[in-house]
Design a protein around this motif. Sequence first.
Motif, PDB file in Angstrom:
ATOM      1  N   LEU A 132      50.257  17.938  35.071  1.00 36.48           N
ATOM      2  CA  LEU A 132      49.075  17.213  34.613  1.00 36.48           C
ATOM      3  C   LEU A 132      47.969  18.229  34.380  1.00 36.48           C
ATOM      4  O   LEU A 132      47.663  19.029  35.275  1.00 36.48           O
ATOM      5  CB  LEU A 132      48.644  16.179  35.646  1.00 36.48           C
ATOM      6  CG  LEU A 132      49.702  15.145  36.059  1.00 36.48           C
ATOM      7  CD1 LEU A 132      49.118  14.181  37.085  1.00 36.48           C
ATOM      8  CD2 LEU A 132      50.228  14.389  34.850  1.00 36.48           C
ATOM      9  N   VAL A 133      47.369  18.194  33.199  1.00 42.16           N
ATOM     10  CA  VAL A 133      46.386  19.207  32.818  1.00 42.16           C
ATOM     11  C   VAL A 133      45.037  18.544  32.570  1.00 42.16           C
ATOM     12  O   VAL A 133      44.938  17.577  31.795  1.00 42.16           O
ATOM     13  CB  VAL A 133      46.835  19.973  31.561  1.00 42.16           C
ATOM     14  CG1 VAL A 133      45.842  21.082  31.225  1.00 42.16           C
ATOM     15  CG2 VAL A 133      48.230  20.560  31.757  1.00 42.16           C
ATOM     16  N   LEU A 134      44.011  19.053  33.246  1.00 41.08           N
ATOM     17  CA  LEU A 134      42.654  18.536  33.085  1.00 41.08           C
ATOM     18  C   LEU A 134      41.716  19.674  32.719  1.00 41.08           C
ATOM     19  O   LEU A 134      42.021  20.846  32.927  1.00 41.08           O
ATOM     20  CB  LEU A 134      42.152  17.878  34.377  1.00 41.08           C
ATOM     21  CG  LEU A 134      42.872  16.621  34.832  1.00 41.08           C
ATOM     22  CD1 LEU A 134      43.921  16.958  35.856  1.00 41.08           C
ATOM     23  CD2 LEU A 134      41.892  15.602  35.377  1.00 41.08           C
ATOM     24  N   ARG A 135      40.560  19.302  32.203  1.00 38.82           N
ATOM     25  CA  ARG A 135      39.511  20.291  32.010  1.00 38.82           C
ATOM     26  C   ARG A 135      39.019  20.736  33.376  1.00 38.82           C
ATOM     27  O   ARG A 135      38.992  19.943  34.324  1.00 38.82           O
ATOM     28  CB  ARG A 135      38.368  19.684  31.187  1.00 38.82           C
ATOM     29  CG  ARG A 135      37.651  20.675  30.289  1.00 38.82           C
ATOM     30  CD  ARG A 135      36.725  19.966  29.343  1.00 38.82           C
ATOM     31  NE  ARG A 135      35.557  19.419  30.039  1.00 38.82           N
ATOM     32  CZ  ARG A 135      34.609  18.712  29.434  1.00 38.82           C
ATOM     33  NH1 ARG A 135      34.707  18.453  28.140  1.00 38.82           N
ATOM     34  NH2 ARG A 135      33.576  18.251  30.118  1.00 38.82           N
ATOM     35  N   GLY A 136      38.618  21.990  33.474  1.00 41.46           N
ATOM     36  CA  GLY A 136      38.290  22.553  34.777  1.00 41.46           C
ATOM     37  C   GLY A 136      37.180  21.867  35.525  1.00 41.46           C
ATOM     38  O   GLY A 136      37.133  21.913  36.758  1.00 41.46           O
TER      39      GLY A 136
END
Length: 348
Positions: A68-72
């Motif tokens: 799962l990839v999110l903005r930092g």
Amino acid sequence: ADGYAANLETAEALPPGRARATPEETLREVETPGARTIEGVSSLLEVPASACLKTLLVQGSDGGAVALVLRGDHELNAIKAARLPQVADPLALCDAETVRRHTGCEPGFIGPVGLSVPVIADHAAAALADAVCGANRVDAHLAGVNWGRDLPEPAVADLRNVVAGDPSPRGGGALAIDRGIEVGHIFQLGCKYSTALGAVVLDEAGQEIPMAMGCYGIGVSRIVAAAIEQNHDEHGIRWPTPMAPFDVVLVPLNYDKSELVRETAEQLYTSLQARGLAVLLDDRPARPGVKFADAELIGIPQRIVIGERSLAEGAVEYQRREEREPRRIALEDIEQLLAETGDGASGG
């Protein structure tokens, strides 16, 4: 502005309203010794957290792993993530051994480039160009990362908690984050119980179908706690009149010593009750200051102080809970005043 409201767990985060920028940087690996957090990478490379990609490896519904990839600068919403068909419910992060097996490195330096597991990106993360992410190598990150060029375009979903300033899902302004108090629930039961019980209705075609069910619950003790939390000051509770245990408290001074005070207090107590008001008579042999402090602590909306000095002038002292100074009211007028302010009075 448009009336939208939701719990943080379910509030919808819309995709960015602008197209992804055109890549300007080349992909490169940079050394980031000891920088295991977004804050550390952001500080070391002098880039904003919003330009970084945060990758979390979670357990998949098929027993494998999902990235799962999110903005930092955003936080994962566990409830939204657990609803994805690819993700195990309840949501669980992969342990360090699993992370090493799928990425070849320790947690803290993982990124989506080159991963062999399914990758799902939040809308905001998928909109980034020239991003920074983990290089899947300890003490290293990648800069100039671009979707569709350096790694495949990801599956995209709403994965994050909303933040103040996000656009409203209804299109009527920006979201604000405020603390709320939950005092009740509405449960959507679907057809689980109606099917088991054989509770059916006829549809438009005259066929029997199980009825959709729902229920709601209100927490009485939660309502009390919420009312106190929203209505208090440094002196104690300030009950809303409809919820107050009493409408008025009578505080006679020298009740056990003055016949005039005692008779006036008891007559007023009886007559106010006859008018339908809930009345508390503080007949304790306590000092005036103790009685005043307790009345404020309990939070009864109105207080009447009966003393020989004011009675000599045919008056009593009247004070609402939110007022800091009492008013002298003629004894003959006090009942009418209380009757006028007793609309929505408590039920005792």
